[in-house]
Design a protein around this motif. Structure first.
Motif, PDB file in Angstrom:
ATOM      1  N   ASP A  81       0.858  -1.179   0.000  1.00  0.00           N
ATOM      2  CA  ASP A  81       0.000   0.000   0.000  1.00  0.00           C
ATOM      3  C   ASP A  81       0.896   1.231   0.000  1.00  0.00           C
ATOM      4  O   ASP A  81       1.781   1.348   0.849  1.00  0.00           O
ATOM      5  N   MET A  82       0.667   2.119  -0.962  1.00  0.00           N
ATOM      6  CA  MET A  82       1.470   3.337  -1.053  1.00  0.00           C
ATOM      7  C   MET A  82       0.533   4.545  -1.079  1.00  0.00           C
ATOM      8  O   MET A  82      -0.432   4.565  -1.842  1.00  0.00           O
ATOM      9  N   ASN A  83       0.821   5.530  -0.236  1.00  0.00           N
ATOM     10  CA  ASN A  83       0.066   6.787  -0.206  1.00  0.00           C
ATOM     11  C   ASN A  83       1.027   7.935  -0.410  1.00  0.00           C
ATOM     12  O   ASN A  83       2.072   8.010   0.246  1.00  0.00           O
ATOM     13  N   ASP A  84       0.689   8.837  -1.296  1.00  0.00           N
ATOM     14  CA  ASP A  84       1.517  10.000  -1.588  1.00  0.00           C
ATOM     15  C   ASP A  84       0.642  11.235  -1.452  1.00  0.00           C
ATOM     16  O   ASP A  84      -0.336  11.386  -2.184  1.00  0.00           O
ATOM     17  N   THR A  85       0.966  12.107  -0.481  1.00  0.00           N
ATOM     18  CA  THR A  85       0.175  13.304  -0.227  1.00  0.00           C
ATOM     19  C   THR A  85       1.064  14.526  -0.388  1.00  0.00           C
ATOM     20  O   THR A  85       2.169  14.573   0.150  1.00  0.00           O
ATOM     21  N   ARG A  86       0.558  15.490  -1.145  1.00  0.00           N
ATOM     22  CA  ARG A  86       1.300  16.752  -1.332  1.00  0.00           C
ATOM     23  C   ARG A  86       0.378  17.915  -0.995  1.00  0.00           C
ATOM     24  O   ARG A  86      -0.796  17.897  -1.345  1.00  0.00           O
ATOM     25  N   GLY A  99       9.570  31.398 -10.126  1.00  0.00           N
ATOM     26  CA  GLY A  99      10.701  31.966  -9.400  1.00  0.00           C
ATOM     27  C   GLY A  99      10.331  32.442  -8.009  1.00  0.00           C
ATOM     28  O   GLY A  99      11.133  32.382  -7.099  1.00  0.00           O
ATOM     29  N   LEU A 100       9.146  32.934  -7.823  1.00  0.00           N
ATOM     30  CA  LEU A 100       8.692  33.437  -6.529  1.00  0.00           C
ATOM     31  C   LEU A 100       7.847  32.395  -5.796  1.00  0.00           C
ATOM     32  O   LEU A 100       7.617  32.512  -4.597  1.00  0.00           O
ATOM     33  N   GLY A 101       7.422  31.361  -6.494  1.00  0.00           N
ATOM     34  CA  GLY A 101       6.511  30.358  -5.956  1.00  0.00           C
ATOM     35  C   GLY A 101       7.043  29.647  -4.727  1.00  0.00           C
ATOM     36  O   GLY A 101       6.331  29.482  -3.746  1.00  0.00           O
ATOM     37  N   TYR A 102       8.289  29.208  -4.748  1.00  0.00           N
ATOM     38  CA  TYR A 102       8.833  28.478  -3.602  1.00  0.00           C
ATOM     39  C   TYR A 102       9.121  29.392  -2.428  1.00  0.00           C
ATOM     40  O   TYR A 102       9.131  28.964  -1.287  1.00  0.00           O
ATOM     41  N   GLY A 103       9.362  30.685  -2.666  1.00  0.00           N
ATOM     42  CA  GLY A 103       9.608  31.613  -1.565  1.00  0.00           C
ATOM     43  C   GLY A 103       8.337  32.083  -0.896  1.00  0.00           C
ATOM     44  O   GLY A 103       8.339  32.462   0.262  1.00  0.00           O
ATOM     45  N   ALA A 104       7.228  32.066  -1.617  1.00  0.00           N
ATOM     46  CA  ALA A 104       5.969  32.588  -1.082  1.00  0.00           C
ATOM     47  C   ALA A 104       5.026  31.489  -0.606  1.00  0.00           C
ATOM     48  O   ALA A 104       3.913  31.784  -0.210  1.00  0.00           O
ATOM     49  N   SER A 105       5.465  30.241  -0.680  1.00  0.00           N
ATOM     50  CA  SER A 105       4.582  29.148  -0.253  1.00  0.00           C
ATOM     51  C   SER A 105       5.393  28.057   0.434  1.00  0.00           C
ATOM     52  O   SER A 105       6.614  28.000   0.306  1.00  0.00           O
ATOM     53  N   VAL A 106       4.684  27.219   1.167  1.00  0.00           N
ATOM     54  CA  VAL A 106       5.301  26.090   1.861  1.00  0.00           C
ATOM     55  C   VAL A 106       4.793  24.813   1.203  1.00  0.00           C
ATOM     56  O   VAL A 106       3.588  24.605   1.083  1.00  0.00           O
ATOM     57  N   HIS A 107       5.722  23.963   0.760  1.00  0.00           N
ATOM     58  CA  HIS A 107       5.383  22.710   0.095  1.00  0.00           C
ATOM     59  C   HIS A 107       5.633  21.554   1.062  1.00  0.00           C
ATOM     60  O   HIS A 107       6.723  21.435   1.608  1.00  0.00           O
ATOM     61  N   ASN A 108       4.624  20.736   1.258  1.00  0.00           N
ATOM     62  CA  ASN A 108       4.740  19.553   2.110  1.00  0.00           C
ATOM     63  C   ASN A 108       4.504  18.308   1.264  1.00  0.00           C
ATOM     64  O   ASN A 108       3.582  18.271   0.449  1.00  0.00           O
ATOM     65  N   LYS A 109       5.332  17.294   1.492  1.00  0.00           N
ATOM     66  CA  LYS A 109       5.167  16.013   0.798  1.00  0.00           C
ATOM     67  C   LYS A 109       5.252  14.908   1.841  1.00  0.00           C
ATOM     68  O   LYS A 109       6.167  14.886   2.664  1.00  0.00           O
TER      69      LYS A 109
END
Length: 141
Positions: A81-86, A99-109
């Protein structure tokens, strides 16, 4: 006018559910020490989501029939069973600017991997006593 209807709140109710691995088998030993088994396997787990505060129970079932020799191991079932949540959290529209996307948001995986392998090895403890039907005749002269 007097109202005779009165509101009564429903009683809270709950159910107990068995969770985990439930394995039922019915063995049959043959004369040559082979073992036939009928399986019923249930895997019940508590899900990660719920509906109206009621958790969802994941249920997986397997049933089958297998014949193996005494002391021989056999895999009866396997489960991967594999679950991938982003998730992306941040200011609206600023996270989409190149270019500004990663500085203005938080990415969780979050990645979860579960593996289950059910292996069974039957052992015959004792066999029923076998009586011979042959009769020894006296030697002829």
């Amino acid at each position: 006018m007097i109202s005779t209807c009165s509101f009564t709140a429903p009683f809270p109710s709950f159910n107990f559910e068995d969770l985990g691995l439930i394995l039922k088998t019915t063995p049959l030993v043959h004369g040559d020490r082979d073992v036939s088994m009928k399986f019923e396997l249930q895997l019940r787990t508590l899900g990660t989501t719920n509906v109206n505060g009621i958790p969802i129970i994941n249920n997986r079932e397997y049933s089958g029939y297998i014949t193996v020799k005494d002391g021989e191991s056999s895999v009866i079932t396997g489960l991967i069973d594999m679950n991938d949540t982003r998730a992306i959290n941040g200011y609206p529209f600023l996270g989409q600017i190149p270019g500004l996307g990663y500085g203005a948001s938080v990415h969780n995986k979050n990645v979860n991997e579960d593996e289950l392998l059910v292996v069974i090895t039957p052992h015959v403890i004792r066999m029923p006593e076998q009586n011979s039907f042959a009769v020894e005749l006296p030697p002829s002269h």
